[in-house]
Design a protein around this motif. Structure first.
Motif, PDB file in Angstrom:
ATOM      1  N   THR A   1      -1.183  -0.793  -4.077  1.00 20.01           N
ATOM      2  CA  THR A   1      -2.569   0.037  -4.126  1.00 20.01           C
ATOM      3  C   THR A   1      -2.095   1.495  -3.395  1.00 20.01           C
ATOM      4  O   THR A   1      -0.942   1.550  -2.852  1.00 20.01           O
ATOM      5  CB  THR A   1      -3.362  -0.577  -3.054  1.00 20.01           C
ATOM      6  OG1 THR A   1      -3.081  -0.616  -1.858  1.00 20.01           O
ATOM      7  CG2 THR A   1      -3.845  -1.779  -3.850  1.00 20.01           C
ATOM      8  N   SER A   2      -2.984   2.489  -3.529  1.00 22.21           N
ATOM      9  CA  SER A   2      -2.998   3.442  -2.891  1.00 22.21           C
ATOM     10  C   SER A   2      -4.365   3.622  -2.474  1.00 22.21           C
ATOM     11  O   SER A   2      -5.259   4.087  -3.169  1.00 22.21           O
ATOM     12  CB  SER A   2      -2.619   4.706  -3.721  1.00 22.21           C
ATOM     13  OG  SER A   2      -2.824   5.771  -2.725  1.00 22.21           O
TER      14      SER A   2
ATOM     15  N   CYS B   1       1.241   3.167  -2.833  1.00 21.97           N
ATOM     16  CA  CYS B   1       2.070   3.515  -3.930  1.00 21.97           C
ATOM     17  C   CYS B   1       2.190   5.046  -4.533  1.00 21.97           C
ATOM     18  O   CYS B   1       2.797   5.319  -5.522  1.00 21.97           O
ATOM     19  CB  CYS B   1       1.728   2.410  -5.086  1.00 21.97           C
ATOM     20  SG  CYS B   1       0.133   2.705  -5.870  1.00 21.97           S
ATOM     21  N   ASP B   2       1.123   5.668  -3.774  1.00 25.69           N
ATOM     22  CA  ASP B   2       1.226   7.132  -4.264  1.00 25.69           C
ATOM     23  C   ASP B   2       2.475   7.641  -3.556  1.00 25.69           C
ATOM     24  O   ASP B   2       2.705   9.064  -4.139  1.00 25.69           O
ATOM     25  CB  ASP B   2      -0.202   7.652  -3.935  1.00 25.69           C
ATOM     26  CG  ASP B   2      -0.489   7.533  -2.394  1.00 25.69           C
ATOM     27  OD1 ASP B   2      -0.516   8.690  -1.518  1.00 25.69           O
ATOM     28  OD2 ASP B   2      -0.482   6.610  -1.872  1.00 25.69           O
TER      29      ASP B   2
ATOM     30  N   ASP C   1      -5.413   7.369  -2.727  1.00 25.75           N
ATOM     31  CA  ASP C   1      -5.589   7.931  -4.040  1.00 25.75           C
ATOM     32  C   ASP C   1      -6.682   6.835  -4.790  1.00 25.75           C
ATOM     33  O   ASP C   1      -7.082   6.994  -6.046  1.00 25.75           O
ATOM     34  CB  ASP C   1      -4.603   7.972  -4.953  1.00 25.75           C
ATOM     35  CG  ASP C   1      -3.801   9.184  -4.457  1.00 25.75           C
ATOM     36  OD1 ASP C   1      -4.341  10.094  -3.858  1.00 25.75           O
ATOM     37  OD2 ASP C   1      -2.638   9.415  -4.793  1.00 25.75           O
ATOM     38  N   ASN C   2      -7.089   6.016  -4.087  1.00 28.44           N
ATOM     39  CA  ASN C   2      -8.011   4.830  -4.760  1.00 28.44           C
ATOM     40  C   ASN C   2      -7.263   4.074  -5.936  1.00 28.44           C
ATOM     41  O   ASN C   2      -8.171   4.014  -7.072  1.00 28.44           O
ATOM     42  CB  ASN C   2      -9.552   5.328  -4.968  1.00 28.44           C
ATOM     43  CG  ASN C   2     -10.264   4.212  -5.313  1.00 28.44           C
ATOM     44  OD1 ASN C   2     -10.178   3.302  -4.538  1.00 28.44           O
ATOM     45  ND2 ASN C   2     -11.658   4.670  -5.833  1.00 28.44           N
ATOM     46  N   ILE C   3      -6.003   3.643  -5.801  1.00 29.94           N
ATOM     47  CA  ILE C   3      -5.508   2.970  -7.010  1.00 29.94           C
ATOM     48  C   ILE C   3      -5.565   1.455  -6.593  1.00 29.94           C
ATOM     49  O   ILE C   3      -5.005   1.067  -5.682  1.00 29.94           O
ATOM     50  CB  ILE C   3      -4.096   3.498  -7.189  1.00 29.94           C
ATOM     51  CG1 ILE C   3      -4.168   4.920  -7.658  1.00 29.94           C
ATOM     52  CG2 ILE C   3      -3.157   2.953  -8.324  1.00 29.94           C
ATOM     53  CD1 ILE C   3      -2.684   5.713  -7.392  1.00 29.94           C
ATOM     54  N   ASN C   4      -6.013   0.788  -7.393  1.00 25.44           N
ATOM     55  CA  ASN C   4      -6.248  -0.701  -7.338  1.00 25.44           C
ATOM     56  C   ASN C   4      -6.899  -1.209  -6.336  1.00 25.44           C
ATOM     57  O   ASN C   4      -7.137  -2.436  -6.236  1.00 25.44           O
ATOM     58  CB  ASN C   4      -4.667  -1.343  -7.502  1.00 25.44           C
ATOM     59  CG  ASN C   4      -4.261  -1.521  -8.754  1.00 25.44           C
ATOM     60  OD1 ASN C   4      -4.868  -1.486  -9.836  1.00 25.44           O
ATOM     61  ND2 ASN C   4      -2.870  -1.515  -8.693  1.00 25.44           N
TER      62      ASN C   4
ATOM     63  N   ASN D   1       0.833  -1.245  -0.226  1.00 26.63           N
ATOM     64  CA  ASN D   1       0.130  -0.047  -0.014  1.00 26.63           C
ATOM     65  C   ASN D   1       0.670   1.154  -0.109  1.00 26.63           C
ATOM     66  O   ASN D   1       1.950   1.185   0.437  1.00 26.63           O
ATOM     67  CB  ASN D   1      -1.003   0.048   0.903  1.00 26.63           C
ATOM     68  CG  ASN D   1      -2.023   1.106   1.303  1.00 26.63           C
ATOM     69  OD1 ASN D   1      -2.562   1.403  -0.006  1.00 26.63           O
ATOM     70  ND2 ASN D   1      -2.406   1.737   2.092  1.00 26.63           N
TER      71      ASN D   1
END
Length: 126
Positions: free
Chosen positions: A69-70, A42-43, A73-76, A40
């Motif tokens: 993920t982030s 990754c931002d 930032d709601n990534i993945n 987690n």
């Protein structure tokens, strides 16, 4: 039925704890529990201390699928949950294919089944 085993890519200590967490899951959960490994934050690329490659290598070593993920930032995030559900469903399907008696021992009902003894014309007051 499933676990998201997550570490912080900006924190070496959390990454180093993954082996222990995985052991805890295997020791104290049911045999067929499914696990995905997630790095987690990754931002925060500028603060990264655990490379993507190290995460992938650990996941391969443990026999887990890997994501970064982030949550911020709601990534993945959605992809992780969807994949975990897919893995769980695949394993459940494999279990049913290998032992069809599992379903024969279950009492299942459809929502349309007459449960109250009244006719199909009864109206629900809820």
């Amino acid at each position: 039925m499933g676990f998201i085993l997550m570490y912080d890519i900006t924190n070496e200590e959390s990454f180093n704890a993954v082996h222990d967490w995985c052991t805890q899951i295997k020791t104290y959960s049911w045999d067929n529990a499914q696990v995905v490994l997630v790095g987690n934050k990754c931002d925060l690329e500028d603060e990264r201390v655990v490379s993507t490659e190290r995460g992938k290598q650990l996941a391969d070593q443990l026999g887990l699928e890997f994501f970064e993920t982030s949550a911020k930032d709601n990534i993945n995030v959605k992809a992780v949950f969807e994949r975990l559900v897919d893995i769980i469903c695949d394993k459940m399907s494999e279990s049913l294919d290998s032992d069809p008696s599992i379903m024969n021992n279950q009492q299942t009902r459809r929502l349309t089944d007459n449960q109250s003894g009244q006719g199909a014309q009864s109206s629900c007051q809820c």
